[in-house]
Design a protein around this motif. Structure first.
Motif, mmCIF file in Angstrom:
data_model
loop_
_atom_site.group_PDB
_atom_site.id
_atom_site.type_symbol
_atom_site.label_atom_id
_atom_site.label_comp_id
_atom_site.label_asym_id
_atom_site.label_seq_id
_atom_site.Cartn_x
_atom_site.Cartn_y
_atom_site.Cartn_z
ATOM 1 N N UNK A 31 0.809 -1.219 0.000
ATOM 2 C CA UNK A 31 0.000 0.000 0.000
ATOM 3 C C UNK A 31 0.842 1.268 0.000
ATOM 4 N N UNK A 32 0.306 2.345 -0.582
ATOM 5 C CA UNK A 32 0.887 3.658 -0.300
ATOM 6 C C UNK A 32 0.001 4.402 0.690
ATOM 7 N N UNK A 33 -1.168 3.823 0.978
ATOM 8 C CA UNK A 33 -2.042 4.435 1.971
ATOM 9 C C UNK A 33 -2.900 3.347 2.612
ATOM 10 N N UNK A 34 -3.062 3.429 3.910
ATOM 11 C CA UNK A 34 -3.910 2.483 4.638
ATOM 12 C C UNK A 34 -5.109 3.246 5.190
ATOM 13 N N UNK A 35 -6.276 2.650 5.094
ATOM 14 C CA UNK A 35 -7.467 3.210 5.744
ATOM 15 C C UNK A 35 -7.945 2.168 6.750
ATOM 16 N N UNK A 36 -7.928 2.532 8.036
ATOM 17 C CA UNK A 36 -8.352 1.593 9.086
ATOM 18 C C UNK A 36 -9.796 1.888 9.447
ATOM 19 N N UNK A 37 -10.620 0.841 9.396
ATOM 20 C CA UNK A 37 -12.030 0.990 9.718
ATOM 21 C C UNK A 37 -12.320 0.307 11.050
ATOM 22 N N UNK A 38 -13.228 0.890 11.804
ATOM 23 C CA UNK A 38 -13.737 0.229 12.989
ATOM 24 C C UNK A 38 -15.205 0.624 13.139
ATOM 25 N N UNK A 39 -16.054 -0.364 13.250
ATOM 26 C CA UNK A 39 -17.495 -0.147 13.450
ATOM 27 C C UNK A 39 -18.057 0.875 12.457
ATOM 28 N N UNK A 40 -17.681 0.731 11.196
ATOM 29 C CA UNK A 40 -18.285 1.557 10.156
ATOM 30 C C UNK A 40 -17.683 2.943 9.980
ATOM 31 N N UNK A 41 -16.615 3.240 10.749
ATOM 32 C CA UNK A 41 -15.999 4.577 10.630
ATOM 33 C C UNK A 41 -14.498 4.444 10.357
ATOM 34 N N UNK A 42 -13.940 5.485 9.731
ATOM 35 C CA UNK A 42 -12.486 5.517 9.546
ATOM 36 C C UNK A 42 -11.846 5.969 10.852
ATOM 37 N N UNK A 43 -10.942 5.138 11.420
ATOM 38 C CA UNK A 43 -10.294 5.561 12.673
ATOM 39 C C UNK A 43 -8.899 6.137 12.419
ATOM 40 N N UNK A 44 -8.264 5.749 11.328
ATOM 41 C CA UNK A 44 -7.012 6.409 10.956
ATOM 42 C C UNK A 44 -6.714 6.123 9.498
ATOM 43 N N UNK A 45 -5.958 7.008 8.872
ATOM 44 C CA UNK A 45 -5.539 6.773 7.495
ATOM 45 C C UNK A 45 -4.196 7.448 7.253
ATOM 46 N N UNK A 46 -3.439 6.910 6.318
ATOM 47 C CA UNK A 46 -2.126 7.468 6.009
ATOM 48 C C UNK A 46 -1.189 6.374 5.551
ATOM 49 N N UNK A 47 0.105 6.707 5.439
ATOM 50 C CA UNK A 47 1.104 5.713 5.047
ATOM 51 C C UNK A 47 1.172 4.639 6.135
ATOM 52 N N UNK A 48 1.439 3.394 5.726
ATOM 53 C CA UNK A 48 1.479 2.276 6.680
ATOM 54 C C UNK A 48 2.433 2.578 7.841
ATOM 55 N N UNK A 49 3.562 3.228 7.506
ATOM 56 C CA UNK A 49 4.563 3.496 8.552
ATOM 57 C C UNK A 49 4.041 4.501 9.578
ATOM 58 N N UNK A 50 3.027 5.284 9.206
ATOM 59 C CA UNK A 50 2.438 6.229 10.164
ATOM 60 C C UNK A 50 1.257 5.619 10.904
ATOM 61 N N UNK A 51 0.509 4.748 10.224
ATOM 62 C CA UNK A 51 -0.688 4.156 10.836
ATOM 63 C C UNK A 51 -0.302 3.015 11.774
ATOM 64 N N UNK A 52 0.698 2.237 11.399
ATOM 65 C CA UNK A 52 1.114 1.095 12.218
ATOM 66 C C UNK A 52 2.514 1.343 12.786
ATOM 67 N N UNK A 53 2.671 2.442 13.532
ATOM 68 C CA UNK A 53 4.020 2.772 14.008
ATOM 69 C C UNK A 53 4.605 1.662 14.877
ATOM 70 N N UNK A 54 3.735 0.922 15.599
ATOM 71 C CA UNK A 54 4.268 -0.113 16.492
ATOM 72 C C UNK A 54 4.931 -1.247 15.718
ATOM 73 N N UNK A 55 4.596 -1.374 14.424
ATOM 74 C CA UNK A 55 5.210 -2.426 13.614
ATOM 75 C C UNK A 55 6.309 -1.868 12.720
ATOM 76 N N UNK A 56 6.525 -0.539 12.785
ATOM 77 C CA UNK A 56 7.412 0.059 11.801
ATOM 78 C C UNK A 56 8.870 -0.039 12.208
ATOM 79 N N UNK A 57 9.679 -0.506 11.292
ATOM 80 C CA UNK A 57 11.126 -0.438 11.447
ATOM 81 C C UNK A 57 11.664 -0.114 10.059
ATOM 82 N N UNK A 58 12.712 0.723 9.993
ATOM 83 C CA UNK A 58 13.064 1.310 8.700
ATOM 84 C C UNK A 58 13.659 0.310 7.703
#
Lengths: 134, 293
Positions: B201-228
């Motif tokens: 992806x170049x952009x992730x859209x995270x959905x929860x219960x019918x709403x967007x809870x966050x969107x952006x580059x994977x490295x920004x949305x999933x910072x806990x999994x990000x390593x360079x």
């Protein structure tokens, strides 16, 4: 792996890559990564990073004079040495943090390394990875 | 550019759930929709495709309206330029691979485009076979080829790779990325796999219960999994063997076994069967061209 805490001091980017200059316990550490602020928004001066690198990418120099292309040269002291037949694990003390280095036993002998020796830990910028601190 | 604003009440086991989504994406984006089951990901794809009618909102694809509740306009699904691939392959069993793909080709004379798609998906050698004689990965390549041969304005992928084993999954990811880039597609894919999200992806859209809870580059949305490190593969530890002052850890990645050195200290928390991510930097691998034949 070795993991230290760093803070971003300076950033230099081109189209796709960024050199990150970090402050790690008062010393400067540099890495280059294939990201820019557009692709990784944590790339901001002042942000905290985890700084990670493999033990086998840490080189050791003793009584070093002259010029060398390793961007990262850390003043350390030898805390302990675990010698194997081929490889040895050297634990270094860097500003009261441990850095582990795995080097050839022959080179460990060649350097005549012993505890409390003052040494330089040499790490290429291309071998250091970073992650934003949560 | 694709702009949408959609509202639809979902019937769930926990009662009515309002799906309320607004976003815009650019041409050429590879979007991944992520979220728990029941978050509304598949419903969103079906709303875009026109398979479900929203209660209100709009969908605008470039300068064309596909849906607008204000003037009661609803473009039927067969008129929307959509490619849709589901987890099950849904190919026509009585048609060959070639006939399956040709079926979706708008202009039957456009044989150059048909050949291009068959080449990208490497289906030349299977083109006269029937779906039942193909493996899961091959069938899904046919399904992808059929979806993209229509030159879709949006390619919608509802977990198309999740039924495949990890080796085939990695391979299909590569096919998909090549097709996405070469044909300048705009793709929206549902996925839960973190390494897939980072890779595709170049952009992730995270959905929860019918709403967007966050969107952006994977490295920004999933910072806990990000390593360079750019060389990242997830795998399973097969065994750990001591050698000298280090351990050699064998890890199964796809169909390949790779070996990684670990210190004795870091091995203490590792054991066979553990899922791990192997990370290295883009700067150290050698790249060697393989000769054909």
């Amino acid at each position: 792996m070795n993991c230290l805490d760093g803070q971003i001091v300076n950033l230099i980017s081109d189209k796709n890559m960024t050199i990150i200059d970090m402050n790690v316990s008062g010393s400067s550490l540099k890495t280059i990564i294939i990201e820019t602020f557009d692709t990784a928004s944590f790339l901001k001066i002042g942000n905290q990073l985890s700084v990670m690198f493999k033990e086998t990418e840490v080189n050791i120099a003793k009584d070093f004079t002259g010029k060398i292309s390793f961007q990262n040269r850390l003043n350390c002291s030898v805390k302990s040495i675990n010698k194997g037949k081929l490889l040895s694990q050297i634990t270094l003390n860097f500003h009261s943090h441990d850095i582990s280095a795995i080097i050839a036993t022959s080179e460990c002998d060649g350097l005549e390394l012993k505890e409390n020796d003052t040494v330089l830990a040499l790490i290429k910028a291309t071998e250091i990875m970073v992650a934003p601190k949560c | 550019m694709i702009q949408l604003s959609l509202y639809k009440t979902l019937k769930t086991s926990d009662g009515d759930l309002p799906l309320d989504i607004n976003f815009q994406i650019n041409e050429g984006d590879f979007i991944i929709l992520e979220g728990h089951s029941g978050a509304g990901k598949s419903t969103l794809l079906r709303l875009i495709a026109g398979l479900i009618k929203p209660e209100r909102g709009f969908i605008k694809v470039n300068d064309n309206e596909w849906y607008n509740s204000l003037n009661n306009f609803f473009l039927p699904p067969q008129k929307r330029k959509i490619g849709f691939v589901f987890q099950d392959y849904s190919l026509f069993p009585n048609m060959t691979v070639l006939q399956n793909i040709e079926f979706a080709l708008k202009n039957k004379k456009d044989t150059a485009h048909l050949k291009e798609i068959i080449d990208i998906m490497e289906l030349e050698m299977f083109k006269n076979r029937y779906p039942e004689t193909l493996s899961g990965g091959q069938r899904q390549r046919v399904a992808l080829a059929r979806a993209i041969v229509r030159r879709p304005s949006i390619l919608l992928l509802d977990e198309p790779l999740s039924a495949l084993d990890s080796g085939m999954r990695l391979k299909l990811q590569d096919f998909l990325l090549i097709a996405h880039r070469n044909l300048n597609l705009t793709t929206i894919m549902v996925s839960h796999d973190i390494s897939e999200i980072f890779k595709m992806s170049n952009k992730v859209i995270r959905l929860s219960k019918g709403k967007i809870i966050s969107e952006g580059a994977a490295s920004n949305v999933f910072t806990q999994y990000y390593i360079s490190g750019k060389f990242q593969f997830t795998g399973d530890i097969l065994h750990i063997e001591n050698s000298d002052v280090v351990n050699i850890v064998s890890v199964l990645i796809g169909n390949n076994i790779v070996k990684v050195i670990a210190t004795l200290q870091e091995s203490e928390s590792l054991q066979p069967g553990d899922k791990v991510v192997i990370v290295s930097k883009a700067f150290n691998p050698l790249i060697i061209k393989l000769q054909k034949n």
